[in-house]
Design a protein around this motif. Structure first.
Motif, PDB file in Angstrom:
ATOM      1  N   ARG A 210       0.928  -1.219   0.107  1.00  0.00           N
ATOM      2  CA  ARG A 210      -0.037  -0.106  -0.102  1.00  0.00           C
ATOM      3  C   ARG A 210       0.972   1.332   0.199  1.00  0.00           C
ATOM      4  N   LYS A 211       1.898   1.134   0.738  1.00  0.00           N
ATOM      5  CA  LYS A 211       2.927   2.359   0.789  1.00  0.00           C
ATOM      6  C   LYS A 211       3.596   2.606  -0.665  1.00  0.00           C
ATOM      7  N   LEU A 212       3.761   1.443  -1.208  1.00  0.00           N
ATOM      8  CA  LEU A 212       4.517   1.755  -2.883  1.00  0.00           C
ATOM      9  C   LEU A 212       3.355   2.274  -3.886  1.00  0.00           C
ATOM     10  N   ALA A 213       2.144   1.914  -3.458  1.00  0.00           N
ATOM     11  CA  ALA A 213       1.147   2.280  -4.307  1.00  0.00           C
ATOM     12  C   ALA A 213       0.952   4.020  -4.161  1.00  0.00           C
ATOM     13  N   LYS A 214       1.066   4.434  -3.090  1.00  0.00           N
ATOM     14  CA  LYS A 214       0.996   5.783  -2.532  1.00  0.00           C
ATOM     15  C   LYS A 214       2.007   6.750  -3.212  1.00  0.00           C
ATOM     16  N   GLN A 215       3.202   5.990  -3.761  1.00  0.00           N
ATOM     17  CA  GLN A 215       4.159   6.643  -4.401  1.00  0.00           C
ATOM     18  C   GLN A 215       4.285   6.843  -5.770  1.00  0.00           C
ATOM     19  N   HIS A 216       3.264   6.204  -6.354  1.00  0.00           N
ATOM     20  CA  HIS A 216       2.962   5.851  -7.888  1.00  0.00           C
ATOM     21  C   HIS A 216       1.718   6.160  -8.237  1.00  0.00           C
ATOM     22  N   ALA A 217       1.237   7.551  -9.042  1.00  0.00           N
ATOM     23  CA  ALA A 217      -0.296   7.601  -9.477  1.00  0.00           C
ATOM     24  C   ALA A 217      -0.824   6.425 -10.039  1.00  0.00           C
ATOM     25  N   SER A 218       0.105   5.882 -10.643  1.00  0.00           N
ATOM     26  CA  SER A 218      -0.339   4.661 -11.960  1.00  0.00           C
ATOM     27  C   SER A 218      -0.410   3.276 -11.393  1.00  0.00           C
ATOM     28  N   LEU A 219      -0.169   3.482  -9.852  1.00  0.00           N
ATOM     29  CA  LEU A 219      -0.218   1.965  -9.212  1.00  0.00           C
ATOM     30  C   LEU A 219      -1.282   2.031  -8.163  1.00  0.00           C
ATOM     31  N   SER A 220      -2.098   0.762  -8.164  1.00  0.00           N
ATOM     32  CA  SER A 220      -2.989   0.502  -7.252  1.00  0.00           C
ATOM     33  C   SER A 220      -2.728  -0.865  -6.500  1.00  0.00           C
ATOM     34  N   VAL A 221      -3.359  -0.904  -5.160  1.00  0.00           N
ATOM     35  CA  VAL A 221      -3.190  -2.266  -4.726  1.00  0.00           C
ATOM     36  C   VAL A 221      -4.267  -2.910  -4.168  1.00  0.00           C
ATOM     37  N   TYR A 255      -0.383  -1.868 -11.993  1.00  0.00           N
ATOM     38  CA  TYR A 255       0.126  -0.802 -12.738  1.00  0.00           C
ATOM     39  C   TYR A 255      -0.312  -0.603 -14.148  1.00  0.00           C
ATOM     40  N   GLN A 256      -0.696   0.793 -14.210  1.00  0.00           N
ATOM     41  CA  GLN A 256      -1.263   1.006 -15.568  1.00  0.00           C
ATOM     42  C   GLN A 256      -0.470   2.258 -16.367  1.00  0.00           C
ATOM     43  N   GLY A 257       0.203   1.651 -17.322  1.00  0.00           N
ATOM     44  CA  GLY A 257       0.859   2.664 -18.161  1.00  0.00           C
ATOM     45  C   GLY A 257       0.503   2.704 -19.529  1.00  0.00           C
ATOM     46  N   ALA A 258      -0.674   1.779 -19.752  1.00  0.00           N
ATOM     47  CA  ALA A 258      -0.932   1.756 -21.116  1.00  0.00           C
ATOM     48  C   ALA A 258      -2.751   1.735 -20.905  1.00  0.00           C
ATOM     49  N   HIS A 305       8.109  -1.276  -8.680  1.00  0.00           N
ATOM     50  CA  HIS A 305       8.705  -0.074  -8.553  1.00  0.00           C
ATOM     51  C   HIS A 305       9.457   0.593  -9.675  1.00  0.00           C
ATOM     52  N   ALA A 306      10.433   0.023 -10.257  1.00  0.00           N
ATOM     53  CA  ALA A 306      11.205   0.401 -11.328  1.00  0.00           C
ATOM     54  C   ALA A 306      10.578   0.808 -12.739  1.00  0.00           C
ATOM     55  N   ALA A 307       9.499  -0.293 -12.985  1.00  0.00           N
ATOM     56  CA  ALA A 307       8.511   0.097 -14.036  1.00  0.00           C
ATOM     57  C   ALA A 307       7.934   1.270 -13.875  1.00  0.00           C
ATOM     58  N   ILE A 316       0.890  -3.827 -16.093  1.00  0.00           N
ATOM     59  CA  ILE A 316       1.467  -4.988 -15.067  1.00  0.00           C
ATOM     60  C   ILE A 316       0.490  -5.325 -14.049  1.00  0.00           C
ATOM     61  N   VAL A 317       0.347  -6.595 -13.879  1.00  0.00           N
ATOM     62  CA  VAL A 317      -0.267  -7.013 -12.501  1.00  0.00           C
ATOM     63  C   VAL A 317       0.549  -7.832 -12.098  1.00  0.00           C
ATOM     64  N   GLY A 318       0.766  -7.333 -10.662  1.00  0.00           N
ATOM     65  CA  GLY A 318       1.676  -8.177  -9.574  1.00  0.00           C
ATOM     66  C   GLY A 318       0.906  -8.964  -8.722  1.00  0.00           C
ATOM     67  N   VAL A 319       1.033  -9.997  -8.409  1.00  0.00           N
ATOM     68  CA  VAL A 319       0.496 -10.877  -7.366  1.00  0.00           C
ATOM     69  C   VAL A 319       1.418 -11.529  -6.318  1.00  0.00           C
TER      70      VAL A 319
END
Ligand code: BES
Ligand code: MN
Ligand code: ZN
Length: 499
Positions: A210-221, A255-258, A305-307, A316-319
């Protein structure tokens, strides 16, 4: 974690340079080029004298400090060997030596000159990428559970690199950004892997996600707790955490980049936050290292995080399948049969073969995202260390193109893998008289039968499995390596058309 700032700059005239360290890449050449001759003169001839005295031969990865003058506090020579014979392996050696020596010095900032590198060398920007990667990796220090930061705390804050005639500043910037994003991803992975099992639990991983998702607008958890997993039927994953006081979690990153409809690349990580073996208890020696058994999960964090830092134009979906494997009165026993999310029943013959049990449900779960490709990453088998030692990650795949892409990404990133077969003949080892599958093979090729087990749950899509038991961490000095984040990030960049 403090971040090292790495940028590309145009070269300034010598008498205008103000830096605590000027780093010079030195070729194995008879005479100095014009800029190095100027530098030698500025330094009063120490550079040429060091060379003629035979104190610095410019062999690959050799280093030598010289005192500086005026605005330049000190000079670090880094040997590059003969640039005509430059290989991908020498790039890594050069970058590692440069990074290790510079980061352990007292310099707060540095300027790197690449004049010695011939612009005719193939893809010179790869060397820049490796330099940024290794500077970032060398800069990392574990500190969370240390009372006082050791005296060797990092002083280096900023490094600028002048690509000179090597490539355009724009190309240099792209390479440096890619290298440092990869390094930052790998450092996140290392921190999570290094944390002890009493801190880094499945719930802790969910919090960090959840912390990582807060760092990137394109990322949710989103996170599934045990009740939600039971409702879905993830009894294989849940069976692993049965003996533990720590509840299991299934963490999903998006992660939504597309555009939203674009099919995602899926990364699935084994997140066993501690592996005692369960009722099939492990021997005591080195059991502490089983805190590293969430290395696959941590590499999902790192790669995403890098992407996100690189804003890759893909989805990207990370599980992360997170559980703790403990023995207790409620723990799963050898001989127990459970029903996985796929509906396949599994006879658990060894509770220490738990990674495949959490991964199989996660692999079934990711079908719902219509993935383009799925890669699972796991510290899955001790047998992969017997086969490959600590050099290469084991690659297994049901798709030749995907396997080749991972092999290629691994060699570009100097984070190499090696492919193994998962033939039908090996699958037969998993037959059980009491269930659709047994969770261990009958003998031999333990890493392959583990991969065959996973393949049974990955039939709907292109899939690869990375066995990182040998590469995710080192026993001495003990600690996480951040692998296979460089391989994964390189693969994702390639799929995103950024390679
Ligand atoms: N986490 C271990 C694999 C492992 C071993 C990782 C050593 C890193 C270093 C895994 O869960 C495990 O215990 N695997 C068993 C499988 C066996 C019971 C079929 C193994 O490798 O012994
Ligand atoms: Mn185990
Ligand atoms: Zn394990």
């Amino acid at each position: 974690m403090s971040v090292l700032n790495i940028t590309a700059k145009v070269a300034a005239p010598l008498d205008q340079i103000k830096t605590q360290a000027l780093v010079v890449l030195m070729p194995e050449r008879k005479s100095l080029g014009t800029r190095l001759k100027e530098l030698d003169k500025y330094l009063g001839g120490t550079l040429s004298r060091t060379i003629t005295n035979g104190d610095f031969l410019s062999s690959i990865g050799s280093t030598c400090w010289l005192p500086g003058t005026q605005g330049i506090h000190r000079v670090l020579l880094v040997g590059c060997g003969s640039m005509n014979q430059r290989t991908v392996v020498s790039d890594k050696k050069i970058a590692e030596a440069l990074a290790r020596t510079l980061v352990s010095s007292n310099a707060k900032d540095a300027i790197v000159w690449t004049d010695g590198v011939s612009p005719k060398a193939a893809q010179p920007e790869r060397l820049l990428e490796q330099i940024a990667l290794h500077l970032t990796l060398s800069h990392y220090q574990y500190s969370q559970t240390l009372n006082h930061r050791k005296k060797s705390a990092r002083t280096l804050r900023r490094v600028s690199l002048t690509p000179a005639n090597l490539c355009t500043p724009a190309t240099a910037k792209r390479a440096l950004d890619a290298g440092s994003a990869t390094g930052r991803g790998a450092n996140l992975t290392r921190e999570l892997v290094n944390l002890p099992g009493n801190i880094c639990t499945p719930r802790y991983l969910a919090g960090e996600a959840r912390k990582l998702a807060k760092q990137h607008a394109s990322l949710s958890v989103s996170v599934l707790d045990e009740r939600k997993m039971a409702d879905l039927g993830m009894h294989s994953l849940l069976s692993v955490g049965n003996g533990s006081e720590q509840p299991s979690r299934l963490i999903t990153f998006k992660y939504q980049g597309a555009p939203a409809k674009t099919r995602p690349y899926c990364l699935v990580g084994k997140g066993i936050t501690f592996d005692t073996g369960g009722i099939s208890l492990k021997p005591g020696a080195k059991m502490d290292e089983m805190k590293f058994d969430m290395g696959g999960a941590a590499s999902v964090f790192g790669a995403i995080h890098a992407a996100a830092l690189l804003k890759l134009p893909i989805n990207i979906v990370g599980v992360v399948a997170a559980a703790e494997n403990m023995p207790s009165g409620r723990a799963t026993k050898p001989g127990d049969v459970i029903t996985s999310l796929s509906g396949k029943t599994i006879e658990i013959l060894n509770t220490d073969a738990e990674g495949r049990l959490v991964l199989c449900d996660a692999l079934t779960y990711v079908s719902r995202f219509s993935p383009e490709e799925v890669i699972d990453i796991a510290t899955l088998t001790g047998a992969i260390i017997v086969a490959l030692g600590h050099e290469a990650t084991g690659i297994f795949s049901n798709d030749d193109h995907l396997a080749d892409s991972l092999l290629a990404a691994g060699s570009r990133a100097h984070d190499r893998g090696w492919r193994f077969p998962i033939w039908e003949e090996y699958h037969r080892q998993l037959e059980s008289p009491f269930a659709d599958l047994a969770n261990i093979g009958t003998g031999g090729a333990g890493s392959i039968t583990a991969a065959c087990f996973l393949a049974e749950f990955a039939e709907d899509y292109k899939w690869a499995h990375l066995d990182i038991a040998g590469t995710a961490f080192r026993s001495s000095p003990k600690g996480a390596t951040g692998r296979p984040v460089p391989m994964l990030v390189d693969y994702l960049r390639e799929r995103a058309g950024r390679r």
